[in-house]
Design a protein around this motif. Structure first.
Motif, PDB file in Angstrom:
ATOM      1  N   LEU A   1       0.841  -1.198   0.000  1.00  0.00           N
ATOM      2  CA  LEU A   1       0.000   0.000   0.000  1.00  0.00           C
ATOM      3  C   LEU A   1       0.878   1.250   0.000  1.00  0.00           C
ATOM      4  O   LEU A   1       1.940   1.256   0.619  1.00  0.00           O
TER       5      LEU A   1
ATOM      6  N   SER B   1      -2.022   4.769   3.287  1.00  0.00           N
ATOM      7  CA  SER B   1      -3.257   4.411   2.580  1.00  0.00           C
ATOM      8  C   SER B   1      -3.926   3.195   3.194  1.00  0.00           C
ATOM      9  O   SER B   1      -3.258   2.293   3.703  1.00  0.00           O
ATOM     10  N   LYS B   2      -5.256   3.174   3.158  1.00  0.00           N
ATOM     11  CA  LYS B   2      -6.026   1.983   3.515  1.00  0.00           C
ATOM     12  C   LYS B   2      -6.794   1.458   2.302  1.00  0.00           C
ATOM     13  O   LYS B   2      -7.681   0.615   2.449  1.00  0.00           O
TER      14      LYS B   2
ATOM     15  N   LEU C   1      -6.870  -0.723  -0.309  1.00  0.00           N
ATOM     16  CA  LEU C   1      -6.279  -1.925  -0.894  1.00  0.00           C
ATOM     17  C   LEU C   1      -6.835  -2.184  -2.293  1.00  0.00           C
ATOM     18  O   LEU C   1      -6.086  -2.529  -3.217  1.00  0.00           O
TER      19      LEU C   1
ATOM     20  N   ARG D   1      -4.717  -2.294  -5.798  1.00  0.00           N
ATOM     21  CA  ARG D   1      -4.773  -3.442  -6.712  1.00  0.00           C
ATOM     22  C   ARG D   1      -5.145  -2.992  -8.125  1.00  0.00           C
ATOM     23  O   ARG D   1      -4.589  -3.491  -9.112  1.00  0.00           O
TER      24      ARG D   1
ATOM     25  N   PRO E   1      -0.567 -13.521   1.581  1.00  0.00           N
ATOM     26  CA  PRO E   1      -1.332 -12.390   2.136  1.00  0.00           C
ATOM     27  C   PRO E   1      -0.661 -11.674   3.305  1.00  0.00           C
ATOM     28  O   PRO E   1      -1.006 -10.533   3.596  1.00  0.00           O
TER      29      PRO E   1
ATOM     30  N   ALA F   1       0.583  -8.305   2.185  1.00  0.00           N
ATOM     31  CA  ALA F   1      -0.326  -7.426   1.452  1.00  0.00           C
ATOM     32  C   ALA F   1      -0.119  -5.955   1.775  1.00  0.00           C
ATOM     33  O   ALA F   1      -0.275  -5.092   0.914  1.00  0.00           O
ATOM     34  N   ALA F   2       0.242  -5.645   3.012  1.00  0.00           N
ATOM     35  CA  ALA F   2       0.365  -4.240   3.400  1.00  0.00           C
ATOM     36  C   ALA F   2       1.649  -3.607   2.884  1.00  0.00           C
ATOM     37  O   ALA F   2       1.635  -2.479   2.389  1.00  0.00           O
ATOM     38  N   ASP F   3       2.749  -4.333   2.990  1.00  0.00           N
ATOM     39  CA  ASP F   3       4.037  -3.657   2.826  1.00  0.00           C
ATOM     40  C   ASP F   3       4.911  -4.180   1.692  1.00  0.00           C
ATOM     41  O   ASP F   3       6.018  -3.661   1.487  1.00  0.00           O
TER      42      ASP F   3
ATOM     43  N   GLN G   1      -6.272 -13.205  -8.233  1.00  0.00           N
ATOM     44  CA  GLN G   1      -6.011 -11.787  -8.533  1.00  0.00           C
ATOM     45  C   GLN G   1      -4.968 -11.650  -9.636  1.00  0.00           C
ATOM     46  O   GLN G   1      -5.119 -10.851 -10.556  1.00  0.00           O
TER      47      GLN G   1
END
Lengths: 264, 264
Positions: free
Chosen positions: A97, A101-102, A104, A108, A136, A139-141, A150
């Motif tokens: 991200l 930011s939130k 997601l 994507r 997963p 996913a954040a960093d 996906q």
């Protein structure tokens, strides 16, 4: 053994010339290279080194990181580097991200858009962009693309051969839908990488991966799925493990070969 | 604030009587309790303590761990404990792979079978079994149920009210399909828990969760999804964080309340 490829990160601290010599000595004909050590040694020099040794380069790892301001230029450079190394596959790790930011879903979508912008340059260079879904927990960093589905949804917006997906056992093993999906992925499989899941995970969850066979992943089930898909390409062993890295490069290569023979 | 429930693990080191007194003082009417401290304080004594304080117990955390040899007896005991505490919801964490096993699909099937065996006892006790999908990073050693879909597929084999699913933002936020699924889950949502995703993850990946609002999870999107499903039950804040645990219990409760007000 003809399908084995030694991914450079598995012996992260091994100098490139020593790694190349070690592979030749061990009868290994394929390597996967990483951008940072290639840049450090020199792109043309690296290309000449592996070419003169008779090695082929199965993938260049990695670009992506589409939240970075210079993602467009950097990814075009990575495509050029892959072409210079005569590598057909460039692995893409999407990045996490944006700071603070939130969003997601937005991140994507940006990855899909960015890849679409890169496809013409990659296609012209004869390089397949191999989207790698990361576990997963990243996913954040590190990588907002977290699942096979996906990655495939993005790849399928482009012709086969231009955009594909990376099968990495470490990132996908937990997903109860993934083996069926891989088996039906046909030529979308751009590269197949092995690493095993071992616990407990280390701080930062990056450098605690196991050699194939040392963890709890059913490698035979993955082999069956990629075979069913018709994939006959290289099989890279790509293991990030802080303890393994401390050993001499040739020892790491030998341990990797032993583990590969055990599971493939 | 009437929906807020303070999950005991958020102040893991706070003695139960102090926690109960602290909640009453702070105007908090609901708590979620954990089996180990309840057993330590005494089941009947704990039940009397919360009852006399006028608190209700939103969930008992947790049983499951179906790979343990005594899973049947232990889970029946947990159901009885929930009933004794007048708790309507028992959270189930499925447990990881049996030692040495690579059979993830088999372990998942065993969880479904085990829950089916427990349902009659739970239904008789008036306790809903709340299957909790844990983040895929726990699939090997803590919980083989990794996704919302897996948990729902098991829950839907049983009547509503007997088996449900736990919505925990920490475990589900990475999944691009989950918000739509939650929004359509209706009465299958047994409990709603908040924790935030912060990086880097600590060694063992268990005790590095953030208070709601401190990380990158879009809590508003989760609230919208559970609301769309029609869920009007308690909202627990359940945060495992080694640094938070070091603070005095009442400080932790206050920080939790501040964070809850910020995001709900």
């Amino acid at each position: 053994m003809s399908r084995f490829s030694f991914n450079q990160i598995t012996a992260k601290l091994w100098d490139l010339p020593d790694l190349v010599a070690g592979c030749v000595e061990a009868g290994v004909g394929q390597v996967a290279l990483w951008r940072e050590p290639v840049t450090e040694y020199g792109l043309e020099r690296s290309a000449a080194l592996v070419r003169d040794a008779g090695l082929s380069v199965t993938t260049l790892c990695r670009s992506g990181f589409f939240q970075a301001p210079d993602w467009f230029d950097d990814n075009r450079r990575a495509i050029d580097e892959a072409a210079a190394l005569d590598t057909k596959v460039l692995v893409l790790v999407s990045g996490g991200l944006p700071a603070g930011s939130k969003d997601l879903a937005g991140a994507r979508q940006h990855v899909a858009d960015a890849i679409a912008e890169l496809v013409p340059h990659a296609a012209a260079a004869g390089v397949t962009l191999a989207i790698e879904p990361l576990h997963p927990m990243y996913a954040a960093d590190r990588c907002v693309i977290s699942t096979w589905d996906q990655a495939m949804a993005i790849a399928e917006q482009h012709p086969v051969g231009q955009v594909g997906v990376t099968v990495d056992t470490y990132h996908l093993w937990w997903d109860d839908t993934v083996l069926d999906r891989i088996a039906r992925a046909g030529e979308r499989i751009a590269i197949y990488q092995l690493a095993d899941w071992v616990t407990p995970l280390p701080q930062g969850v990056l450098t605690g991966r196991g050699l194939p066979g040392d963890g709890c992943i059913d490698m035979a089930a993955f082999h069956a799925a990629v075979e069913k898909a018709g994939y006959t390409g290289p099989i890279e062993v790509e293991v990030m493990n802080a303890e393994l890295w401390e050993r001499p490069g040739r020892e790491i290569l030998d341990a990797t070969l032993t583990s590969y023979r055990k599971v493939v």
